[in-house]
Design a protein around this motif. Structure first.
Motif, PDB file in Angstrom:
ATOM      1  N   SER A 107       8.917  16.027  25.619  1.00  0.00           N
ATOM      2  CA  SER A 107       7.788  15.674  24.807  1.00  0.00           C
ATOM      3  C   SER A 107       7.404  14.084  24.923  1.00  0.00           C
ATOM      4  O   SER A 107       8.149  13.419  25.359  1.00  0.00           O
ATOM      5  N   PHE A 109       6.830  12.318  22.554  1.00  0.00           N
ATOM      6  CA  PHE A 109       7.396  11.777  21.257  1.00  0.00           C
ATOM      7  C   PHE A 109       8.941  11.664  21.352  1.00  0.00           C
ATOM      8  O   PHE A 109       9.504  12.632  21.726  1.00  0.00           O
ATOM      9  N   LEU A 114      10.614  12.937  16.100  1.00  0.00           N
ATOM     10  CA  LEU A 114      10.517  14.389  15.796  1.00  0.00           C
ATOM     11  C   LEU A 114      11.410  14.680  14.702  1.00  0.00           C
ATOM     12  O   LEU A 114      10.858  15.440  13.948  1.00  0.00           O
ATOM     13  N   HIS A 159       3.580  23.469  25.290  1.00  0.00           N
ATOM     14  CA  HIS A 159       4.493  22.768  24.833  1.00  0.00           C
ATOM     15  C   HIS A 159       5.842  23.156  25.567  1.00  0.00           C
ATOM     16  O   HIS A 159       6.839  23.191  25.070  1.00  0.00           O
ATOM     17  N   GLU A 167       7.739  19.828  18.517  1.00  0.00           N
ATOM     18  CA  GLU A 167       6.449  18.926  18.749  1.00  0.00           C
ATOM     19  C   GLU A 167       5.497  20.051  18.006  1.00  0.00           C
ATOM     20  O   GLU A 167       4.702  19.623  17.377  1.00  0.00           O
ATOM     21  N   HIS A 168       5.401  21.107  18.367  1.00  0.00           N
ATOM     22  CA  HIS A 168       4.364  22.225  18.140  1.00  0.00           C
ATOM     23  C   HIS A 168       4.470  22.601  16.841  1.00  0.00           C
ATOM     24  O   HIS A 168       3.352  22.811  16.063  1.00  0.00           O
ATOM     25  N   GLU A 171       2.745  19.597  14.715  1.00  0.00           N
ATOM     26  CA  GLU A 171       1.461  19.643  14.910  1.00  0.00           C
ATOM     27  C   GLU A 171       0.927  20.927  13.856  1.00  0.00           C
ATOM     28  O   GLU A 171      -0.154  20.682  13.206  1.00  0.00           O
ATOM     29  N   SER A 285      -2.640  24.964  17.832  1.00  0.00           N
ATOM     30  CA  SER A 285      -1.754  23.866  18.334  1.00  0.00           C
ATOM     31  C   SER A 285      -1.444  24.181  20.018  1.00  0.00           C
ATOM     32  O   SER A 285      -1.473  23.468  20.765  1.00  0.00           O
ATOM     33  N   ASN A 289      -2.649  22.243  23.310  1.00  0.00           N
ATOM     34  CA  ASN A 289      -1.847  21.467  24.155  1.00  0.00           C
ATOM     35  C   ASN A 289      -2.183  21.922  25.533  1.00  0.00           C
ATOM     36  O   ASN A 289      -2.027  21.073  26.589  1.00  0.00           O
TER      37      ASN A 289
END
Length: 341
Positions: A107, A109, A114, A159, A167-168, A171, A285, A289
């Motif tokens: 990711s 991030f 996260l 993702h 992350e998914h 979102e 999402s 992505n």
């Protein structure tokens, strides 16, 4: 040894001599009965299909799934997608002194960010039974917490990298809460958030990291993550004393219906406002992505050029990124000004 060629920036016609993670190796047969090798090659920027027409059986035995391999080949287009035609291949050795981080997509991030955001979302769930369920499964020391923060949301569609699942769902939480506010009479934000956080927990049992990629487990192939997740949520909700039957039933329904249709793998269709919101948040999402990944490949130098990405057969499009580069930074000269009167 530093990598020079990255999957995300390869273009048709490129010659390649570099290291990649290898996955999904298989021997296939041509129409004239010759054996050839099919596989996927990847690094931290993504994955690409590859084929070796010559010496297929020998190359098949030269490495195991999840290994890093040194590949000599060229990039070509096949049925609208790029692939690498492999001429030579060998397994990497310790003397190659590779950086493992080059071959693990992750990711954008930081993992700590996260997880911090996940804890904040759980803390905002006011319903005591839903909060307790999330605490037991995903909170500090929770049963699934470590794997949940590490795993991919998919093998390759969206993702598809370390931390991709978390992350998914984060979102999805933002999208789901926005949709819930549009219909406050019928949507329950606590149910929506809990169902979102748990809708894909079955993937922790469906996918397993093998070397530098993810593979399907046996129960993942046989049962699928939708059923595995619904079974887990059902069992742990029942283990909480006085957990309301209606609440458990709708939560499990949201998990079972989050793919939206039988065509896309949902055993039941969404039949509550909360279930519809979970499905729509999941779809939004995932699709965005996929588009983002096309943009990222263009930014890295991939695609045919002129702002266009390669063709994505799942989306059915080539994405155009040119407008992101032509947008003015400030107000253009002579811009229209609305009449203030």
């Amino acid at each position: 040894m530093a990598k020079q060629y990255w999957i995300g920036s390869l273009k048709r016609g490129d010659s390649v001599l570099d290291f990649f993670a290898a996955q999904d190796k298989a021997l296939a047969t041509t129409s004239d009965n010759r054996r050839y090798l099919r596989l996927r090659l990847g690094d931290r920027t993504g994955w690409m299909s590859a084929v070796a027409w010559d010496n297929g059986p020998q190359l098949f035995e030269a490495f195991e799934n999840g290994d890093i391999v040194r590949v000599m080949g060229e990039v070509e287009e096949y049925r609208g997608k790029l692939q690498i035609r492999v001429h030579k291949l060998r397994a990497a050795t310790p003397s190659d002194r590779l950086d493992a981080a080059d071959f693990l997509p992750s990711s954008r991030f930081p993992a700590s960010e996260l997880v911090r955001r996940l804890d904040g979302v759980i803390e905002q769930v006011a319903n005591p039974w839903l909060h307790e369920l999330l605490r037991r499964l995903l909170g500090p020391g929770g049963l699934l917490r470590e794997a949940y923060g590490r795993t991919s949301a998919a093998r390759e569609v969206h993702h598809a990298y370390l931390g991709g699942l978390l992350e998914h769902v984060l979102e999805m939480v933002d999208i789901g809460l926005t949709l819930s506010r549009l219909h406050p009479e019928y949507a329950n934000p606590d149910v929506v958030v809990t169902a979102i956080l748990l809708h894909d927990v079955g993937k922790l049992y469906e996918l397993d990291q093998q070397g530098h990629g993810f593979v399907y487990t046996r129960e993942g192939e046989l049962l699928g993550h939708v059923y595995l997740g619904a079974r887990l949520v059902e069992a742990h909700a029942r283990a909480i004393e006085h957990f309301p039957d209606d609440l458990r039933e709708e939560l499990v329904h949201c998990v079972l219906s989050h793919h939206g249709s039988a065509e896309h793998g949902a055993p039941v269709l969404p039949r509550t406002m909360n279930a519809w919101i979970v499905y729509l948040a999941d779809e939004a999402s995932a699709r965005l992505n996929q588009v983002r990944r096309l943009y990222e490949r263009v930014d890295a130098g991939g695609g045919p050029g002129d702002g266009w990405s390669e063709y994505d057969p799942r989306l059915g499009i080539r994405a155009y990124t040119g407008f992101t580069r032509s947008a003015p930074e400030g107000e253009p000269p002579g811009a229209f000004q609305p009449d203030s009167a």
